[in-house]
Write an enzyme that holds these catalytic residues in place. Sequence first.
Site, PDB file in Angstrom:
ATOM      1  CB  THR A 161      -9.266   6.226   9.950  1.00 52.79           C
ATOM      2  OG1 THR A 161      -9.887   7.151   9.046  1.00 52.79           O
ATOM      3  CG2 THR A 161     -10.362   5.393  10.582  1.00 52.79           C
TER       4      THR A 161
ATOM      5  N   GLY B  51       0.821  -1.206   0.000  1.00 48.24           N
ATOM      6  CA  GLY B  51       0.000   0.000   0.000  1.00 48.24           C
ATOM      7  C   GLY B  51       0.853   1.254   0.000  1.00 48.24           C
TER       8      GLY B  51
ATOM      9  CB  ALA C   2      -6.523  -0.855   7.103  1.00 45.77           C
TER      10      ALA C   2
ATOM     11  CE1 TYR D 224     -11.063   2.072   7.185  1.00 48.97           C
ATOM     12  CE2 TYR D 224     -11.849   4.337   7.228  1.00 48.97           C
ATOM     13  CZ  TYR D 224     -10.821   3.422   7.264  1.00 48.97           C
ATOM     14  OH  TYR D 224      -9.528   3.865   7.382  1.00 48.97           O
TER      15      TYR D 224
END
Length: 145
Positions: A115, A10, A74, A138
């Site tokens: 987040t 990522g 994630a 999420y």
Amino acid sequence: MKILITGSNGLLGQKLVELLAKHKEKVIATARGSNRLPESWVGYEFVSLDITNQLQVESVFTKYEPEVVINTAAMTNVDQCERERSSCTALNVDAVSYLTAACKKINAHLIHLSTDFIFDGSHGPLTEEEIPNPVSFYGESKLKS
């Protein structure tokens, strides 16, 4: 220092591998599947690791014994998390518990990224005492981890 990075394919994982390898740290880059980091990069070792598989996590941690683990893996696509709730939970919640347990077993320091989606966005700036109020699956999954 031996540092294991999850989610190395990522964007954030790639940047951390590049930065830490340049600083001559021993970097173990992990991701599900094959390595997608540039072939020209040196100073790291890639290991395929599915962190939703507890046995794989335990095996890799036992073999490499990292001192620090940085979890950048994630499921972050909000719409995908809504559609694939069990996959989202497996990666964003269950896998974190496997990483935590493996780190405790070898006394490694875990850095886990969250987040701002754990908040509802109704106001800001936020303080550290702010009460989470996610409005998506999420956000809920990241709050649970």
